[in-house]
Write a protein that holds these residues in place. Sequence first.
Motif, PDB file in Angstrom:
ATOM      1  N   GLY A  51       0.809  -1.210   0.000  1.00 55.90           N
ATOM      2  CA  GLY A  51       0.000   0.000   0.000  1.00 55.90           C
ATOM      3  C   GLY A  51       0.842   1.259   0.000  1.00 55.90           C
ATOM      4  O   GLY A  51       0.563   2.216  -0.743  1.00 55.90           O
ATOM      5  N   PHE A  52       1.892   1.262   0.805  1.00 56.62           N
ATOM      6  CA  PHE A  52       2.766   2.432   0.890  1.00 56.62           C
ATOM      7  C   PHE A  52       3.421   2.724  -0.458  1.00 56.62           C
ATOM      8  O   PHE A  52       3.408   3.857  -0.947  1.00 56.62           O
ATOM      9  CB  PHE A  52       3.836   2.196   1.955  1.00 56.62           C
ATOM     10  N   PHE A  53       3.960   1.690  -1.070  1.00 50.26           N
ATOM     11  CA  PHE A  53       4.650   1.890  -2.341  1.00 50.26           C
ATOM     12  C   PHE A  53       3.694   2.313  -3.454  1.00 50.26           C
ATOM     13  O   PHE A  53       4.033   3.177  -4.273  1.00 50.26           O
ATOM     14  CB  PHE A  53       5.390   0.610  -2.742  1.00 50.26           C
ATOM     15  N   VAL A  54       2.512   1.720  -3.492  1.00 52.14           N
ATOM     16  CA  VAL A  54       1.590   2.075  -4.572  1.00 52.14           C
ATOM     17  C   VAL A  54       1.067   3.500  -4.401  1.00 52.14           C
ATOM     18  O   VAL A  54       0.819   4.204  -5.394  1.00 52.14           O
ATOM     19  CB  VAL A  54       0.425   1.061  -4.688  1.00 52.14           C
ATOM     20  N   TYR A  55       0.944   3.980  -3.186  1.00 53.38           N
ATOM     21  CA  TYR A  55       0.573   5.388  -2.970  1.00 53.38           C
ATOM     22  C   TYR A  55       1.627   6.316  -3.572  1.00 53.38           C
ATOM     23  O   TYR A  55       1.307   7.344  -4.184  1.00 53.38           O
ATOM     24  CB  TYR A  55       0.413   5.686  -1.481  1.00 53.38           C
ATOM     25  N   ILE A  56       2.904   5.973  -3.398  1.00 50.36           N
ATOM     26  CA  ILE A  56       3.972   6.797  -3.969  1.00 50.36           C
ATOM     27  C   ILE A  56       3.881   6.776  -5.495  1.00 50.36           C
ATOM     28  O   ILE A  56       3.955   7.814  -6.154  1.00 50.36           O
ATOM     29  CB  ILE A  56       5.358   6.305  -3.517  1.00 50.36           C
ATOM     30  N   ILE A  57       3.717   5.596  -6.052  1.00 47.56           N
ATOM     31  CA  ILE A  57       3.635   5.461  -7.504  1.00 47.56           C
ATOM     32  C   ILE A  57       2.456   6.253  -8.072  1.00 47.56           C
ATOM     33  O   ILE A  57       2.524   6.803  -9.168  1.00 47.56           O
ATOM     34  CB  ILE A  57       3.523   3.971  -7.894  1.00 47.56           C
ATOM     35  N   GLN A  58       1.395   6.363  -7.289  1.00 50.65           N
ATOM     36  CA  GLN A  58       0.195   7.095  -7.714  1.00 50.65           C
ATOM     37  C   GLN A  58       0.256   8.582  -7.340  1.00 50.65           C
ATOM     38  O   GLN A  58      -0.733   9.305  -7.486  1.00 50.65           O
ATOM     39  CB  GLN A  58      -1.051   6.459  -7.080  1.00 50.65           C
ATOM     40  N   ASN A  59       1.404   9.037  -6.838  1.00 56.88           N
ATOM     41  CA  ASN A  59       1.584  10.443  -6.443  1.00 56.88           C
ATOM     42  C   ASN A  59       0.696  10.863  -5.271  1.00 56.88           C
ATOM     43  O   ASN A  59       0.418  12.051  -5.099  1.00 56.88           O
ATOM     44  CB  ASN A  59       1.335  11.401  -7.615  1.00 56.88           C
ATOM     45  N   GLU A  60       0.263   9.920  -4.482  1.00 58.49           N
ATOM     46  CA  GLU A  60      -0.615  10.247  -3.359  1.00 58.49           C
ATOM     47  C   GLU A  60       0.196  10.263  -2.061  1.00 58.49           C
ATOM     48  O   GLU A  60       0.015   9.436  -1.162  1.00 58.49           O
ATOM     49  CB  GLU A  60      -1.777   9.260  -3.293  1.00 58.49           C
ATOM     50  N   ILE A  61       1.079  11.253  -1.967  1.00 60.58           N
ATOM     51  CA  ILE A  61       1.982  11.350  -0.819  1.00 60.58           C
ATOM     52  C   ILE A  61       1.226  11.581   0.491  1.00 60.58           C
ATOM     53  O   ILE A  61       1.564  10.977   1.519  1.00 60.58           O
ATOM     54  CB  ILE A  61       3.038  12.455  -1.040  1.00 60.58           C
ATOM     55  N   PRO A  62       0.187  12.437   0.515  1.00 60.80           N
ATOM     56  CA  PRO A  62      -0.568  12.580   1.762  1.00 60.80           C
ATOM     57  C   PRO A  62      -1.146  11.262   2.252  1.00 60.80           C
ATOM     58  O   PRO A  62      -1.239  11.025   3.459  1.00 60.80           O
ATOM     59  CB  PRO A  62      -1.676  13.576   1.393  1.00 60.80           C
ATOM     60  N   ALA A  63      -1.526  10.384   1.322  1.00 63.95           N
ATOM     61  CA  ALA A  63      -2.074   9.080   1.715  1.00 63.95           C
ATOM     62  C   ALA A  63      -1.030   8.245   2.448  1.00 63.95           C
ATOM     63  O   ALA A  63      -1.381   7.435   3.318  1.00 63.95           O
ATOM     64  CB  ALA A  63      -2.584   8.335   0.488  1.00 63.95           C
ATOM     65  N   CYS A  64       0.243   8.417   2.111  1.00 61.76           N
ATOM     66  CA  CYS A  64       1.321   7.710   2.828  1.00 61.76           C
ATOM     67  C   CYS A  64       1.342   8.124   4.291  1.00 61.76           C
ATOM     68  O   CYS A  64       1.491   7.284   5.193  1.00 61.76           O
ATOM     69  CB  CYS A  64       2.679   8.015   2.195  1.00 61.76           C
ATOM     70  N   ARG A  65       1.198   9.429   4.520  1.00 59.74           N
ATOM     71  CA  ARG A  65       1.204   9.927   5.904  1.00 59.74           C
ATOM     72  C   ARG A  65       0.028   9.367   6.693  1.00 59.74           C
ATOM     73  O   ARG A  65       0.189   8.923   7.837  1.00 59.74           O
ATOM     74  CB  ARG A  65       1.164  11.465   5.910  1.00 59.74           C
ATOM     75  N   PHE A  66      -1.146   9.385   6.092  1.00 56.62           N
ATOM     76  CA  PHE A  66      -2.335   8.880   6.782  1.00 56.62           C
ATOM     77  C   PHE A  66      -2.235   7.379   7.031  1.00 56.62           C
ATOM     78  O   PHE A  66      -2.702   6.876   8.056  1.00 56.62           O
ATOM     79  CB  PHE A  66      -3.591   9.221   5.988  1.00 56.62           C
ATOM     80  N   LEU A  67      -1.623   6.666   6.102  1.00 54.82           N
ATOM     81  CA  LEU A  67      -1.440   5.229   6.287  1.00 54.82           C
ATOM     82  C   LEU A  67      -0.566   4.951   7.509  1.00 54.82           C
ATOM     83  O   LEU A  67      -0.892   4.089   8.332  1.00 54.82           O
ATOM     84  CB  LEU A  67      -0.806   4.610   5.042  1.00 54.82           C
ATOM     85  N   LEU A  68       0.515   5.688   7.637  1.00 53.00           N
ATOM     86  CA  LEU A  68       1.402   5.493   8.791  1.00 53.00           C
ATOM     87  C   LEU A  68       0.686   5.810  10.099  1.00 53.00           C
ATOM     88  O   LEU A  68       0.894   5.146  11.113  1.00 53.00           O
ATOM     89  CB  LEU A  68       2.648   6.374   8.642  1.00 53.00           C
ATOM     90  N   ARG A  69      -0.171   6.813  10.075  1.00 47.91           N
ATOM     91  CA  ARG A  69      -0.883   7.215  11.294  1.00 47.91           C
ATOM     92  C   ARG A  69      -1.888   6.167  11.739  1.00 47.91           C
ATOM     93  O   ARG A  69      -2.089   5.954  12.941  1.00 47.91           O
ATOM     94  CB  ARG A  69      -1.603   8.550  11.063  1.00 47.91           C
ATOM     95  N   ARG A  70      -2.532   5.530  10.782  1.00 46.00           N
ATOM     96  CA  ARG A  70      -3.611   4.614  11.165  1.00 46.00           C
ATOM     97  C   ARG A  70      -3.137   3.176  11.386  1.00 46.00           C
ATOM     98  O   ARG A  70      -3.933   2.313  11.751  1.00 46.00           O
ATOM     99  CB  ARG A  70      -4.738   4.646  10.132  1.00 46.00           C
ATOM    100  N   MET A  71      -1.863   2.911  11.146  1.00 46.80           N
ATOM    101  CA  MET A  71      -1.351   1.566  11.427  1.00 46.80           C
ATOM    102  C   MET A  71      -1.440   1.263  12.918  1.00 46.80           C
ATOM    103  O   MET A  71      -1.286   2.169  13.748  1.00 46.80           O
ATOM    104  CB  MET A  71       0.117   1.458  10.991  1.00 46.80           C
TER     105      MET A  71
END
Length: 206
Positions: A51-71
Motif C-alpha cells: 500500500g505504501f509503495f503504490v501510494y507513492i507510484i500514484q503520487n498520493e503522498i498525503p495518503a502515505c502519511r495517513f497510512l502510517l498514522r492509522r497503522m
Amino acid sequence: MFEAEMAEAKLRSLADANNWEELQDEFDVLEASAEFVASGRDFKLFTYSVGFFVYIIQNEIPACRFLLRRMPNDMKTDEKIAFFDKLTAALSSWDTHTFLEEAEKFGAADPTLSRLLHTCVEHVRSTTVQCIEKLYTNIKVEKVESLLCVHEDRLVSLAGERGWTKKDGVFVLPSTSQGNHTHTDRTAAASASLDSITKSILNIVS
C-alpha cells in the motif's frame, strides 16, 4: 472465507502487471476489512508495504502519511515502518536526494517489494525530471545531480535522452519541454500532490 495466501497472491499479481490503480483499490478494500485486522503480523507488514509503495507510484503522498498514522501501534516499531516514515518525511517536501539515498539503503528481500521499491525510485526521478522541464529553461548541473541522486555518467545519458545540452555547468532545456507534459492523476489528492512537488522543486533550486 478469508485466505491470507490468496489475498497476498492477488496483490503480487497486480504488482507484477503494473496495474497500479487496481492494486491501490485492492489494498484499500483489504485494509478496511475485518479479516485483515484479524490477520497475522507478516501478512499485515507485506500488505502495508504494498500500500505504501503504490501510494507513492500514484503520487498520493498525503495518503502515505495517513497510512502510517492509522497503522496499529504494535506495527510501528518494525524497521520497515520506520523506513517508510523516513521516506514519507522526505517526500512531504519532495526532498528527492534524501528519499533516494534512504531508498538505496533499504534491502527488500521479498521480490515483489523489491520491485515496487525500484518502481518508486524510478517514478520519483521521472516525476522530478518532468517538473524540472515544466519549470526551467536552464538549470545548474549540480542541482540536477542532487535532485536525482545519480552519478554523472547516468546524468549525461539522461540529458541526451531528454534533449538537454550541457554548457558551462548548466543544462539548457529545449523550449518544447516547458508545459509539454500532462498528467492524468486518478484523484484530486494526487493532482494536488503533483502541484506541491513542482513548488517544492522550485524552492529547492531557487
